[in-house]
Design an enzyme around this catalytic site. Structure first.
Site, short mmCIF file in Angstrom:
data_model
loop_
_atom_site.label_atom_id
_atom_site.label_comp_id
_atom_site.label_asym_id
_atom_site.label_seq_id
_atom_site.Cartn_x
_atom_site.Cartn_y
_atom_site.Cartn_z
N ASP A 366 0.84 -1.10 -0.19
CA ASP A 366 -0.63 -0.14 0.48
C ASP A 366 0.67 1.56 0.41
OD1 ASP A 366 -2.30 2.25 1.09
OD2 ASP A 366 -3.08 -0.64 0.72
N ARG A 443 -6.12 16.08 3.24
CA ARG A 443 -4.91 15.53 3.64
C ARG A 443 -3.00 15.85 2.78
NH1 ARG A 443 -3.75 9.17 1.85
NH2 ARG A 443 -3.62 8.41 4.52
N ASP A 478 -6.32 5.04 -5.61
CA ASP A 478 -6.83 5.58 -4.20
C ASP A 478 -6.96 7.54 -5.28
OD1 ASP A 478 -7.36 5.74 -2.25
OD2 ASP A 478 -5.83 5.20 -1.25
N ASP A 548 -13.33 2.61 4.14
CA ASP A 548 -11.68 2.01 5.15
C ASP A 548 -11.93 1.89 6.87
OD1 ASP A 548 -9.65 3.03 3.77
OD2 ASP A 548 -9.35 4.93 4.63
C1 GLA Z 1 -6.53 5.50 1.61
C2 GLA Z 1 -7.27 4.51 2.26
C3 GLA Z 1 -6.87 3.18 2.48
C4 GLA Z 1 -4.80 3.33 2.13
C5 GLA Z 1 -4.95 4.78 2.88
C6 GLA Z 1 -3.38 4.99 2.27
O1 GLA Z 1 -7.52 6.29 2.85
O2 GLA Z 1 -8.48 4.09 1.47
O3 GLA Z 1 -7.17 1.79 2.35
O4 GLA Z 1 -4.69 2.73 1.31
O5 GLA Z 1 -5.06 5.58 1.97
O6 GLA Z 1 -3.12 6.63 2.37
#
Ligand code: GLA
Length: 729
Positions: A366, A443, A478, A548
């Site tokens: 990730d 963010r 994402d 999430d």
């Molecule tokens: C978002 C996604 C998460 C993860 C974070 C990484 O919040 O939904 O699953 O990948 O970004 O920064």
């Protein structure tokens, strides 16, 4: 013939197996809606036109079609400024500053199959599956051609609609709005169902009776949003999962949208849906076209559950594409909740080794592998591997993971740029911004300008390089913020308001390129959890990260709400740590598995640190997943419990299309004292057949299971789950 045109009565009639849709061309060439609802065989239905002769105090006889009032009529495609005071679908601003438009029938075309929508996601089908009607209309005053497109999928009880306009006039024109559908229903006594939420609480259900006036859900954020989904349903006040009429509308689009039900003074309801007209404008030179996205519409006379199943079927069969469409997806482990930004090659390999022992099939790396990104404040746009963390390089890592016996997947956030990045230093004008105004951060990041082809080419080049550098079989795409200060330094003033939509087209272009160059790639869309969970995204990725929030109990509501429109086969769902990282709740490993198994299934925890019991649990869960996943992916989904209505339990069921087996899943939310037995009624089984409960071998009639119910064994404690598998004997 799903589509017929009765020349004498000038009636278009579109039939699915269980629904009919009809509209009429008046003598004056106006298009008036006749009917949308349960199937009716006849086409001679012009008596159903709702034209009050001369309603007092509303404009009438606008166009020589006899005494009537536009404001009372059911209009097939509403236009602005011509005495229909309800929500218009179509508005332009001509060189004289005039904004009235009309939509007169010219000709039509009916054919088998369905064309693509240029640059946009849309349902597709073979000539046997779908038939299409294009109605060519014109506004003689401003020279606009309007094409209304309808496609009929009889098997799924779905009709799709979209609209396209072309400037056939003598001057450039500004398109101010072009919505995709307009359905003028005969009544107002409906409830409207919408899906609202926020981060970690997406798609909660709200159901309210319609009232006079406009009620809508929308997004003006440039993406679908956590806050409101681009799906709405209208149903009878008395409709339940299994009874009553329900209409579902889902927009195949991933940007700002509007979905509205408007009840007028005559107690009729207009539903419109499409790109949000807010801050939208599109400059059309002579001969230029604009294509609005598609709306999937379904009617069910058998309750809200059937409405959902119709939508699930069309999305699974005729929207999702590519190699993975009908395939079991690899069981993945994602390192996000396991490590967040704190990982390196060794840590990932440790996870991979443990994961392999447990039977997991793919490791997904990730956020945090590129630039100098060790938290969420930097490096988006710098798509170069950080070899301080990924020691030995990406190819080495992927090869090692492959040697362990796992596939490898990777995270990208292509649509973003961090002010703290090399890319931003070089190209501070590549983000969406209004020169001179502050650039709002979310963010710590800005949105990169995907309306620009040069920017897209650069980012795509980086992604392609990375994906070509090693055996990468999955991408999590994402998108973690909304658009603000929408502008750029490239487009001329009359095209600046196009950026909202050009941006979305840019995202689609990027994902299309990706799938063309890497046809075997499994793509999962994601947006700060489930903020861009929409039918548009499903055209590119067969699965979307749902939220999430991976807590099994929170997921009951999130997955229930999401299932109103979208098939479970596309819900990104993982077993994660306990206490859960979003809500701190402690839940049994088994329950987390059962809930995640109703989606794509995977893990998101540090397997190197869990107990041996849990490692054993993973093996058991994987066995269950393997056994039941075909049913989850391809079966009919029935909601049994309602987590919004009670906090004691939730239950749902998957039934094979041929009714040969069924899986009942049950979650006891709060244990109550002295409640010894909970009997749950199954749904959708074959009447007259008998089913063996696999765990006990006991055989029950379908009628017993559906009319009396199945007894869930007593479960000790909160948040416990139970599944029951039934096989037809
Ligand atoms: C978002 C996604 C998460 C993860 C974070 C990484 O919040 O939904 O699953 O990948 O970004 O920064």
């Amino acid at each position: 013939m799903p589509i017929v045109y009765d020349k004498q009565k000038r009636v278009f009639k579109l039939d699915t197996n269980k629904s009919s849709y009809a509209f009429h061309v008046t003598e004056s060439k106006n298009l008036l809606h006749l009917y949308y609802g349960g199937y009716i065989p006849e086409t001679d239905i012009t008596h159903m036109l709702r034209i009050p002769e001369d309603a007092p105090f509303v404009p009438s006889t606008h166009d020589g079609m006899g005494p009537h009032s536009f404001d009372c009529a059911a209009i097939e495609f509403s236009t602005s400024g011509v005495a229909d005071f309800r929500e218009p679908c179509f508005q332009v601003m001509d060189k004289y500053g005039m904004s009235a438009c009309e939509c007169y029938y010219k000709s039509h075309n009916i054919y088998k199959g369905k064309p693509k929508l240029k640059g946009l996601p849309a349902t597709y089908g073979t000539e046997d599956e779908v038939e299409t009607l294009e109605v060519y209309c014109a506004d003689p005053n401003n020279g606009m051609e309007i094409v209304l497109m309808y496609s009929v999928f009889p098997q799924c009880d779905v009709i799709t609609r979209s609209a396209r306009v072309c400037n056939k006039g003598k001057d450039p024109i500004e398109l101010r709005r072009l919505l995709s559908t307009c359905v003028d229903l005969d009544r107002m006594d409906y409830d409207m169902i919408t899906l609202h939420g926020t981060w970690a609480r997406e798609r909660h259900v709200e159901r309210l009776p319609l009232r006079f006036g406009k009620q809508s859900v929308d997004s003006n954020r440039g993406s679908t949003s956590h806050a409101l989904n681009n799906f709405i349903a209208l149903c009878d006040h008395t409709a339940t999962e299994d009874f009553g009429e329900a209409y579902g509308f889902s927009l195949v689009y991933s940007g700002s949208f509007l979905a509205m039900a408007e009840v007028n003074q005559y107690e009729k309801t207009r539903v419109v849906m499409g790109i949000n007209p807010y801050d939208f404008s599109w400059h059309l030179e002579i001969g230029e076209e604009f294509q609005a996205p598609e709306v999937i519409m379904t009617y069910s006379g058998e309750g809200i559950g059937q409405m959902s199943r119709n939508l699930h079927d069309i999305m699974r069969n005729n929207l999702i594409r590519g190699k993975w469409k009908d395939l079991r997806r690899p069981i993945l482990i994602n390192n996000w909740e396991a490590t967040y930004f704190n990982f390196d090659t060794e840590k990932l390999l440790d996870i991979a080794r443990e994961a392999k022992k447990a039977g997991i099939e793919m490791l997904v790396m990730d956020d945090g592998w590129f630039g100098h990104r060790n938290d969420d404040r930097s490096s988006l746009g710098d798509w170069f591997v950080n070899e301080d963390k990924i020691k030995g390089g990406l190819k080495y890592l992927v090869d090692e993971v492959n040697k362990i016996g796992l596939k490898f997947g990777i995270w990208f956030e292509p649509e973003m740029i961090s002010p703290d990045s090399e890319l931003y230093k070089e190209h501070p004008d590549w983000c969406i911004h209004i020169p001179g105004r502050p650039r709002t951060l979310v963010r710590s990041q800005l949105v990169i300008d995907f309306s620009r082809e040069d920017v897209r080419d650069y980012i795509y080049g980086r992604i392609k390089d990375i994906l070509s550098s090693a055996n990468i079989e999955y991408v999590k795409w994402d998108m973690n913020r909304q658009l603000s200060e929408v502008g750029n330094e490239v487009l001329p003033p009359e095209r600046q308001r196009e950026i909202w939509h050009r941006y979305v087209l840019g995202v689609y272009d990027m994902q299309e390129r990706l799938l063309t160059d890497f046809p075997d790639l499994l793509l999962e869309n994601c947006a700060g959890g489930g903020s861009r969970f929409d039918a548009g995204m499903l055209y590119y990725s067969p699965q979307i990260w749902t939220s999430d929030d991976t807590d099994a109990i929170e997921r009951l509501k999130i997955q229930y709400g999401t299932s109103l429109c979208y098939p479970c086969s596309c819900f990104g769902a993982h077993v994660s740590d306990s206490p859960n990282h979003c809500v701190g709740r402690i839940t049994p490993f088994e329950t987390r598995g059962h809930v995640a198994m109703s989606g794509t299934f995977g893990y998101e925890l540090d397997v190197t640190r869990i107990s041996d019991d849990d490692k054993w649990n993973i093996r058991k869960q994987i066995e269950e997943f393997n056994k039941y996943n075909p049913l989850v992916r391809t079966g009919d989904y029935y909601r049994i419990g309602d987590p919004f209505a009670n906090d004691r339990f939730d239950a749902w069921e998957f039934v094979a299309k041929d009714k040969s087996e069924a899986l009942l899943e049950y979650v006891q939310v709060l244990k109550e004292p002295s409640v010894f037995l909970h009997r749950v009624k199954l749904k959708g089984l074959m009447k007259g057949a008998y089913y063996r409960h696999e765990q006990t071998g006991k055989v029950y009639s379908a009628e017993l299971l559906m009319n009396s119910g199945f007894d869930i064994p007593s479960l000790w404690g909160d948040f416990r789950s139970y599944i029951a598998h039934f096989v037809k004997v």
